[in-house]
Design an enzyme around this catalytic site. Structure first.
Site, PDB file in Angstrom:
ATOM      1  N   ASP A 191      38.571 -30.692 -17.383  1.00 39.77           N
ATOM      2  CA  ASP A 191      38.483 -30.996 -19.412  1.00 39.77           C
ATOM      3  C   ASP A 191      37.799 -32.530 -19.836  1.00 39.77           C
ATOM      4  O   ASP A 191      38.486 -33.086 -19.085  1.00 39.77           O
ATOM      5  CB  ASP A 191      39.798 -31.114 -19.453  1.00 39.77           C
ATOM      6  CG  ASP A 191      39.283 -30.431 -21.408  1.00 39.77           C
ATOM      7  OD1 ASP A 191      39.131 -30.507 -21.946  1.00 39.77           O
ATOM      8  OD2 ASP A 191      40.790 -30.866 -21.897  1.00 39.77           O
ATOM      9  N   HIS A 236      47.119 -33.842 -21.966  1.00 41.66           N
ATOM     10  CA  HIS A 236      47.811 -32.149 -21.994  1.00 41.66           C
ATOM     11  C   HIS A 236      48.988 -32.500 -22.009  1.00 41.66           C
ATOM     12  O   HIS A 236      49.366 -32.969 -20.468  1.00 41.66           O
ATOM     13  CB  HIS A 236      46.886 -31.898 -20.334  1.00 41.66           C
ATOM     14  CG  HIS A 236      45.246 -31.791 -20.545  1.00 41.66           C
ATOM     15  ND1 HIS A 236      44.800 -31.813 -19.483  1.00 41.66           N
ATOM     16  CD2 HIS A 236      44.618 -31.632 -21.569  1.00 41.66           C
ATOM     17  CE1 HIS A 236      43.677 -31.635 -19.616  1.00 41.66           C
ATOM     18  NE2 HIS A 236      43.437 -31.751 -21.321  1.00 41.66           N
TER      19      HIS A 236
END
Length: 343
Positions: free
Chosen positions: A281, A185
């Site tokens: 996630d 990320h």
């Protein structure tokens, strides 16, 4: 800037014990107040952010969140900070800074709360593998490298604490490691700097993924910030697909997007790994990989900087094994050497 940041943090339920205009003013306050988290800029007067971070980590280790402007130079400095021990960072835009700072959803509150839970000693600095060949001297991969569709693909999802963790993992892997796809990320531009940094440290080819890049042994593809990366197949070859798309689980790139494509196109030929990071996630995507026959693992709590994403995957039953960071490289190579079970 300090005023607006303090207001956003306070509104998010965080006590701001002090602010300071530069490191020389900040250091005595840090010593006296012993904050749980420090928010640190990367470009400051009288002492640069990297030097100050190293001083903090050497003398009074404290979780640090970097607050960086999105410039090429800022990308490299922030990556140096993450490699030196900063837990995470929040990106400030060059334009619209005032509205960004006044926006309570800019990610700063979540980053500080995650940093407060971080374990600073979870990751030991990686020792780069001595390179036996310069990137220019590496032999070209034969066109038939993926003629067998049973070649392994390793899909990795990682977030908070990821820079140090990825460095520690790649240091464990030989040059003939199976093709690796990583979703870390990060925003646009940071991933290119990360790939360049890792490519210079290890005897593996590390690239920011481009649409159509081959997934081959010895290559690590990192999803570009601001884009989703998927695995697709063209005949016997595995390729990366890089596309725009909506935020998934509040992220772009999203780990779930990668994992689900790997489940669909590689199935039991895949190895899935979810590592340190905040949130969930990748947890459901790893379960999809597991259900499709892939071998899957989650990083253990002891070696995670933030045990969020792996914990969620473990609770879903998505991980076949739970591994310490120090053991993951050897596990990948052992697993890759085994032929996938037939359906």
């Amino acid at each position: 800037v300090r005023k607006h940041l303090a207001e956003v943090l306070t509104a998010g339920g965080i006590q701001v014990v002090a602010t300071a205009q530069d490191p020389l003013f900040a250091w005595p306050k840090i010593q006296a107040l012993r904050p749980n988290v420090i928010v640190l800029d990367v470009e400051m007067p009288r002492m640069d952010g990297i030097s100050f971070l190293r001083k903090i980590m050497a003398e009074l280790p404290t979780p640090v969140v970097m607050c960086s402007t999105l410039t090429e130079a800022g990308c490299e400095t922030t990556l140096q900070a993450l490699a030196a021990g900063a837990v995470s960072f929040v990106t400030k835009p060059r334009l619209g800074l005032k509205s960004f700072l006044e926006d309570g959803s800019n990610g700063l509150v979540d980053a500080v709360k995650a940093a407060a839970r971080a374990k600073l000693n979870a990751v030991a600095p990686a020792a780069p593998r001595p390179a036996t060949l310069s990137p220019a001297a590496r032999p070209a991969t034969p066109a038939s490298a993926l003629a067998e569709t049973t070649d392994r693909v390793v899909a990795i999802g990682i977030s908070t604490g990821g820079v140090q963790t990825i460095e520690a993992l790649l240091a464990q892997l030989p040059r003939n490691a199976p093709g690796i796809m990583v979703v870390q990320h990060m925003p646009e531009k940071f991933t290119a700097s990360l790939a360049a940094r890792l490519n210079s440290l290890f005897d593996l080819e590390v690239l920011e993924a481009r649409d159509g890049d081959r997934v081959i042994n010895g290559r690590v593809l990192i999803a570009p910030g601001g884009k989703h990366m998927r695995l697709c197949r063209s005949g016997a070859q595995y390729l990366a697909e890089v596309r725009d798309g909506p935020l998934i689980n509040r992220h772009r790139p999203s780990v779930d997007v990668l994992f689900r494509s790997v489940a669909q196109h590689a199935g039991r030929n895949a190895i899935g790994l979810i590592m340190t990071g905040m949130g969930d996630d990748g947890a459901r995507g790893l379960r999809d990989m597991h259900d499709a026959g892939a071998v899957t693992a989650a990083q253990d709590e002891a070696s995670c900087v933030v045990f969020g994403m792996p914990n969620e995957a473990i609770k879903l039953g998505a991980a076949d094994v739970v591994l310490n960071l120090a053991d993951i490289g050897a596990w990948i190579m052992r697993t890759a050497a085994q032929r996938p079970a037939l359906a």
